[in-house]
Design an enzyme around this catalytic site. Structure first.
Site, PDB file in Angstrom:
ATOM      1  N   HIS A 127      60.199  54.297  52.731  1.00 31.08           N
ATOM      2  CA  HIS A 127      58.642  53.668  52.734  1.00 31.08           C
ATOM      3  C   HIS A 127      58.686  52.074  52.990  1.00 31.08           C
ATOM      4  CE1 HIS A 127      54.454  53.541  53.196  1.00 31.08           C
ATOM      5  NE2 HIS A 127      54.667  52.305  52.548  1.00 31.08           N
TER       6      HIS A 127
ATOM      7  N   TYR B  13      57.534  48.596  56.023  1.00 30.18           N
ATOM      8  CA  TYR B  13      57.261  47.156  56.007  1.00 30.18           C
ATOM      9  C   TYR B  13      58.149  46.184  56.630  1.00 30.18           C
ATOM     10  CZ  TYR B  13      53.719  49.177  53.104  1.00 30.18           C
ATOM     11  OH  TYR B  13      52.714  50.063  52.704  1.00 30.18           O
TER      12      TYR B  13
ATOM     13  N   HIS C  14      49.166  58.920  62.249  1.00 33.22           N
ATOM     14  CA  HIS C  14      49.218  57.770  61.284  1.00 33.22           C
ATOM     15  C   HIS C  14      50.337  56.786  61.711  1.00 33.22           C
ATOM     16  CE1 HIS C  14      49.671  55.046  57.641  1.00 33.22           C
ATOM     17  NE2 HIS C  14      50.850  55.554  57.545  1.00 33.22           N
ATOM     18  N   PHE C  15      51.442  57.358  61.795  1.00 29.85           N
ATOM     19  CA  PHE C  15      52.415  56.359  61.979  1.00 29.85           C
ATOM     20  C   PHE C  15      52.592  55.944  63.588  1.00 29.85           C
ATOM     21  CE2 PHE C  15      55.484  60.095  61.768  1.00 29.85           C
ATOM     22  CZ  PHE C  15      56.212  59.864  63.047  1.00 29.85           C
ATOM     23  N   HIS C  16      52.037  56.572  64.643  1.00 29.48           N
ATOM     24  CA  HIS C  16      51.837  56.109  65.705  1.00 29.48           C
ATOM     25  C   HIS C  16      50.805  54.995  65.900  1.00 29.48           C
ATOM     26  CE1 HIS C  16      54.579  59.230  66.885  1.00 29.48           C
ATOM     27  NE2 HIS C  16      54.855  58.756  68.193  1.00 29.48           N
TER      28      HIS C  16
ATOM     29  N   ARG D 196      53.690  69.185  61.858  1.00 34.58           N
ATOM     30  CA  ARG D 196      54.292  68.171  62.614  1.00 34.58           C
ATOM     31  C   ARG D 196      55.769  68.859  62.898  1.00 34.58           C
ATOM     32  NH1 ARG D 196      56.318  63.532  58.544  1.00 34.58           N
ATOM     33  NH2 ARG D 196      57.423  63.036  60.389  1.00 34.58           N
ATOM     34  N   ARG D 197      56.619  68.313  63.677  1.00 36.56           N
ATOM     35  CA  ARG D 197      57.936  68.485  63.844  1.00 36.56           C
ATOM     36  C   ARG D 197      58.155  70.115  64.368  1.00 36.56           C
ATOM     37  NH1 ARG D 197      60.979  65.247  59.259  1.00 36.56           N
ATOM     38  NH2 ARG D 197      61.405  63.363  60.597  1.00 36.56           N
TER      39      ARG D 197
HETATM   40 FE1  HAS Z   1      52.314  54.939  56.307  1.00 32.05          FE
HETATM   41  C1  HAS Z   1      53.774  58.361  56.425  1.00 32.05           C
HETATM   42  C2  HAS Z   1      50.860  55.711  53.262  1.00 32.05           C
HETATM   43  C3  HAS Z   1      51.279  51.596  56.132  1.00 32.05           C
HETATM   44  C4  HAS Z   1      54.764  54.289  58.856  1.00 32.05           C
HETATM   45  N1  HAS Z   1      54.081  56.000  57.401  1.00 32.05           N
HETATM   46  C5  HAS Z   1      54.300  57.408  57.071  1.00 32.05           C
HETATM   47  C6  HAS Z   1      55.518  57.551  58.019  1.00 32.05           C
HETATM   48  C7  HAS Z   1      55.693  56.497  58.871  1.00 32.05           C
HETATM   49  C8  HAS Z   1      54.713  55.531  58.229  1.00 32.05           C
HETATM   50  C9  HAS Z   1      56.663  56.222  59.785  1.00 32.05           C
HETATM   51  O1  HAS Z   1      51.062  57.340  50.778  1.00 32.05           O
HETATM   52  C10 HAS Z   1      55.892  58.943  58.148  1.00 32.05           C
HETATM   53  C11 HAS Z   1      57.452  59.092  57.500  1.00 32.05           C
HETATM   54  C12 HAS Z   1      57.946  60.640  57.624  1.00 32.05           C
HETATM   55  O2  HAS Z   1      58.456  60.750  58.818  1.00 32.05           O
HETATM   56  O3  HAS Z   1      57.485  61.434  57.021  1.00 32.05           O
HETATM   57  N2  HAS Z   1      51.251  53.756  54.974  1.00 32.05           N
HETATM   58  C13 HAS Z   1      50.699  54.253  53.819  1.00 32.05           C
HETATM   59  C14 HAS Z   1      49.824  53.164  53.249  1.00 32.05           C
HETATM   60  C15 HAS Z   1      50.146  52.174  54.175  1.00 32.05           C
HETATM   61  C16 HAS Z   1      50.898  52.621  55.246  1.00 32.05           C
HETATM   62  C17 HAS Z   1      49.097  53.276  51.961  1.00 32.05           C
HETATM   63  N3  HAS Z   1      52.904  53.093  57.225  1.00 32.05           N
HETATM   64  C18 HAS Z   1      52.313  52.073  57.077  1.00 32.05           C
HETATM   65  C19 HAS Z   1      52.773  51.104  58.103  1.00 32.05           C
HETATM   66  C20 HAS Z   1      53.830  51.645  58.926  1.00 32.05           C
HETATM   67  C21 HAS Z   1      53.770  53.235  58.265  1.00 32.05           C
HETATM   68  C22 HAS Z   1      52.481  49.757  58.160  1.00 32.05           C
HETATM   69  C23 HAS Z   1      54.619  51.656  60.004  1.00 32.05           C
HETATM   70  C24 HAS Z   1      54.836  50.118  60.435  1.00 32.05           C
HETATM   71  N4  HAS Z   1      52.428  56.593  54.929  1.00 32.05           N
HETATM   72  C25 HAS Z   1      51.627  56.551  53.759  1.00 32.05           C
HETATM   73  C26 HAS Z   1      51.978  57.722  53.089  1.00 32.05           C
HETATM   74  C27 HAS Z   1      52.782  58.455  53.634  1.00 32.05           C
HETATM   75  C28 HAS Z   1      52.950  57.732  55.023  1.00 32.05           C
HETATM   76  C29 HAS Z   1      51.266  58.334  51.698  1.00 32.05           C
HETATM   77  C30 HAS Z   1      53.320  60.018  53.529  1.00 32.05           C
HETATM   78  C31 HAS Z   1      52.405  60.823  53.959  1.00 32.05           C
HETATM   79  C32 HAS Z   1      53.356  62.281  53.674  1.00 32.05           C
HETATM   80  O4  HAS Z   1      52.599  63.210  53.304  1.00 32.05           O
HETATM   81  O5  HAS Z   1      54.457  62.588  54.275  1.00 32.05           O
HETATM   82  C33 HAS Z   1      49.055  50.464  53.984  1.00 32.05           C
HETATM   83  O6  HAS Z   1      50.240  49.838  53.693  1.00 32.05           O
HETATM   84  C34 HAS Z   1      48.275  50.417  55.041  1.00 32.05           C
HETATM   85  C35 HAS Z   1      47.608  49.143  54.697  1.00 32.05           C
HETATM   86  C36 HAS Z   1      46.744  48.901  56.156  1.00 32.05           C
HETATM   87  C37 HAS Z   1      45.683  48.355  55.827  1.00 32.05           C
HETATM   88  C38 HAS Z   1      44.956  47.903  57.502  1.00 32.05           C
HETATM   89  C39 HAS Z   1      44.750  46.330  57.587  1.00 32.05           C
HETATM   90  C40 HAS Z   1      44.414  45.890  58.808  1.00 32.05           C
HETATM   91  C41 HAS Z   1      44.619  45.025  59.482  1.00 32.05           C
HETATM   92  C42 HAS Z   1      44.220  44.493  60.801  1.00 32.05           C
HETATM   93  C43 HAS Z   1      42.959  43.769  60.840  1.00 32.05           C
HETATM   94  C44 HAS Z   1      42.624  43.574  62.337  1.00 32.05           C
HETATM   95  C45 HAS Z   1      42.404  42.293  62.769  1.00 32.05           C
HETATM   96  C46 HAS Z   1      42.143  42.087  64.438  1.00 32.05           C
HETATM   97  C47 HAS Z   1      42.376  40.900  62.108  1.00 32.05           C
HETATM   98  C48 HAS Z   1      44.655  48.084  54.871  1.00 32.05           C
HETATM   99  C49 HAS Z   1      45.743  43.829  58.878  1.00 32.05           C
HETATM  100  C50 HAS Z   1      40.507  41.643  64.496  1.00 32.05           C
HETATM  101  C51 HAS Z   1      40.550  41.355  65.965  1.00 32.05           C
HETATM  102  C52 HAS Z   1      39.347  41.078  66.547  1.00 32.05           C
HETATM  103  C53 HAS Z   1      39.129  41.010  68.020  1.00 32.05           C
HETATM  104  C54 HAS Z   1      38.028  40.904  65.901  1.00 32.05           C
END
Ligand code: HAS
Length: 545
Positions: A218, A222, A369-371, A432-433
């Site tokens: 996990h 980050y 999600h992860f893409h 998946r997979r």
């Molecule tokens: Fe995840 C599975 C939960 C973030 C990558 N995640 C994965 C896997 C990958 C991955 C690769 O709880 C699959 C692994 C595998 O092969 O089995 N993930 C989360 C949560 C977050 C999260 C709660 N994941 C990421 C990030 C990744 C990533 C970052 C890669 C870089 N994930 C999970 C969970 C699994 C999981 C379970 C397991 C599921 C299962 O059953 O297998 C959080 O950290 C996300 C927080 C993000 C936000 C979004 C904030 C938005 C922002 C953008 C603002 C936009 C602006 C633009 C400012 C709250 C910062 C404005 C523009 C204008 C022009 C106005």
């Protein structure tokens, strides 16, 4: 000529993009598989199976490219900010370790002797060379950790009492987090998988291995994300034409990542027996904590972009968005990445919630999600960074700006369509997979989304072609600007700085916060790991331990 660190940075970066080039090639084949078309037989005898292609795709893109990008960016930027030189011998050693490790791992990967997917769960067993190569590759990042720690210590000695400059602070917390995070993988590979693959031990415990893997697995996301956040916090506001709203908030977000990134791995193991529900719940709570710094980031960056849009003359509630530089590819990469990160992050909350996870675990939802997270947010930020870094490092002006722009829009459109399709397919229960092409049509109702997924694979193929054309044509051209015209790194200015700010002062006590992070890990993992190692309580139950 005055900056030897430029060359090693360029080598890191280009090796990373070369891995991305090879890995990306398999993406459209994956997408076609879900659309009912099996293109893998065309690749025989080079690639034997869907699973070998999927392994290459995951390892090269998610493990190799991301680490090399971090090693390129987050050693070079702090060195530039502090106006100090990293230890050059060690910098080259880290490049060679990455290169040799990659080379050793590549042989069994290409030879179909390590078709174990990028999570290499036992009892799937790969050739020992895969684990040894991967270990050398990962250990090269430890040299990068040391390089930044060394820069920071030298700077602190020369500037007693001063607050660490922003880019250096963000890089340092990123590397310290990775040091803590990587230990699980290091133990899994060194203590269990290498001896097992060499036949020195008879077997390994799948639960223990998976736990060690996800201990790293996990926070590794980050480790991939934070370099993209460094681009978004310290480069993007300037490129957009404004300033970062708050320097202390950026520090606080990275400090929270140092504290909360690691003790969350059980949220990948909700379906694993052998870990009690209490511990799974504890990790769920911490997972929601680690989303907080991303929510803070959304606020700080949106406000900074608004600041930029208004500085460019944008008026009214949304007029500032139109005023942003939508034609500049350096702006497009990270910004379109951030926009995609919003639905990606929202999906993360679904994954993290204990009951909802049962619906989507091991379905294509996770892939969607992860893409959005790594293949869009992280990769697009790296692409945007490449558009200024390569000209800066080589003094070669960007070739084909129209292609650069088109690559970013197409990547954004392709990945978002694909993310949407994969989430929906997962919701309908598509696994998946899965080498699914022959039976794909049997998933009731999923056909339109599978078709959309296949179409997005083709869009992404074109986007990748444009992107790689731009960066390789830029790097390989003969034209070079004179020294005096070297493009500068667009470091952003800040509206509110760290001077006299209590939060900034507190976050700068890096040693103390590192110790707090260690304590949190011991609390979240200590007992479950002792139980697994000693098999004291292998039975799942409702109690905490
Ligand atoms: Fe995840 C599975 C939960 C973030 C990558 N995640 C994965 C896997 C990958 C991955 C690769 O709880 C699959 C692994 C595998 O092969 O089995 N993930 C989360 C949560 C977050 C999260 C709660 N994941 C990421 C990030 C990744 C990533 C970052 C890669 C870089 N994930 C999970 C969970 C699994 C999981 C379970 C397991 C599921 C299962 O059953 O297998 C959080 O950290 C996300 C927080 C993000 C936000 C979004 C904030 C938005 C922002 C953008 C603002 C936009 C602006 C633009 C400012 C709250 C910062 C404005 C523009 C204008 C022009 C106005």
């Amino acid at each position: 000529a005055g900056y030897p660190e430029k060359k090693v940075t360029l080598y890191m970066l280009m090796l990373g993009f070369f891995a991305l080039l090879l890995g990306t090639f398999f993406g459209p084949l994956q997408a076609l598989n879900y659309g009912g078309i099996d293109a893998y037989p065309l690749l025989k005898p080079l690639v034997q199976s869907y699973y070998q292609g999927l392994t290459l795709h995951g390892v090269l893109n998610a493990i190799i490219f991301t680490q090399l990008f971090a090693q390129a960016l987050l050693v070079y930027l702090p060195a530039r900010e502090l106006r100090m030189r990293p230890n050059m011998t060690l910098a080259w050693i880290s490049w060679w370790m990455a290169f040799i490790g990659l080379g050793i791992a590549a042989i069994p990967l290409l030879g179909n002797a390590a078709t174990v997917l990028y999570t290499f769960y036992p009892p799937l067993k790969g050739h020992w060379a895969f684990y040894v190569g991967a270990a050398i590759f990962v250990l090269s990042s430890y040299v990068s950790i040391y390089l930044v720690l060394d820069l920071w210590r030298r700077w602190k000695r020369a500037n007693p009492g001063k607050i660490t400059p922003l880019v250096t602070y963000l890089s340092l917390t990123h590397w310290l987090m990775w040091f803590l995070a990587s230990l699980g993988l290091v133990v899994e590979v060194a203590v269990f998988l290498i001896p097992w693959s060499l036949g020195l031990i008879e077997g390994v415990d799948p639960l223990l291995s998976r736990t060690l893997f996800w201990y790293t697995g996990h926070p590794i996301v980050y480790f991939w994300l934070l370099p993209a956040y460094v681009v978004a916090y310290t480069i993007l506001p300037k490129v957009a034409g404004g300033k970062l709203i708050s320097d202390p908030l950026a520090r606080l977000a990275f400090l929270l990542f140092l504290l909360f990134s690691v003790p969350v791995g059980f949220h990948h193991q909700f379906a694993d027996p052998g870990i009690s529900s209490g511990w799974k719940f504890f990790h769920t709570v911490l997972t929601l904590m680690v989303a907080v710094p991303s929510l803070m980031t959304a606020f700080t960056l949106a406000a900074s972009l608004e600041n930029a849009g208004r500085a460019r003359g944008g008026k009214g509630l949304l007029g500032w968005i139109r005023a942003l530089p939508w034609g500049n590819p350096v702006f497009l990469g990270p910004t379109l990445g951030l926009i995609s990160f919003i639905p990606g992050g929202a999906g993360g909350f679904v994954n993290a919630s204990f009951p909802l996870n049962q619906v989507i675990h091991n379905t294509t939802w996770i892939v969607g999600h992860f893409h959005l997270q790594v293949a869009t947010m992280v990769t697009m930020s790296a692409m945007g960074a490449a558009f200024f870094l390569i000209p800066h490092l080589t003094r070669k002006p960007l070739v084909g700006i129209g292609y650069a722009r088109a690559s970013q829009w197409l990547w954004f459109i392709g990945m978002n369509l694909m993310g949407f399709a994969l989430h929906w397919m997962g919701y309908l229960g598509v696994p998946r997979r899965a080498h699914i092409s022959e039976v794909a049509s049997q998933y009731q109702g999923a056909a339109p989304f599978m078709a959309l997924n296949a179409i997005s694979g083709v869009i992404l193929f074109v986007a990748a072609g444009f992107f790689f054309y731009v960066i390789f044509a830029t790097a390989l051209q003969n034209r070079r600007l004179p020294e005096a015209q070297t493009p500068e790194i667009p470091f952003t200015e800040v509206v509110s700085g760290p001077e006299g700010n209590r939060v900034a002062q507190l976050t700068d006590r890096v040693g103390f916060w590192f110790a707090v992070a260690v304590i949190l890990i011991v609390v979240a993992y200590g007992l479950p790991l002792i139980q697994m190692f000693t098999s004291l309580n292998p039975v799942p139950g409702m109690r905490l331990w």
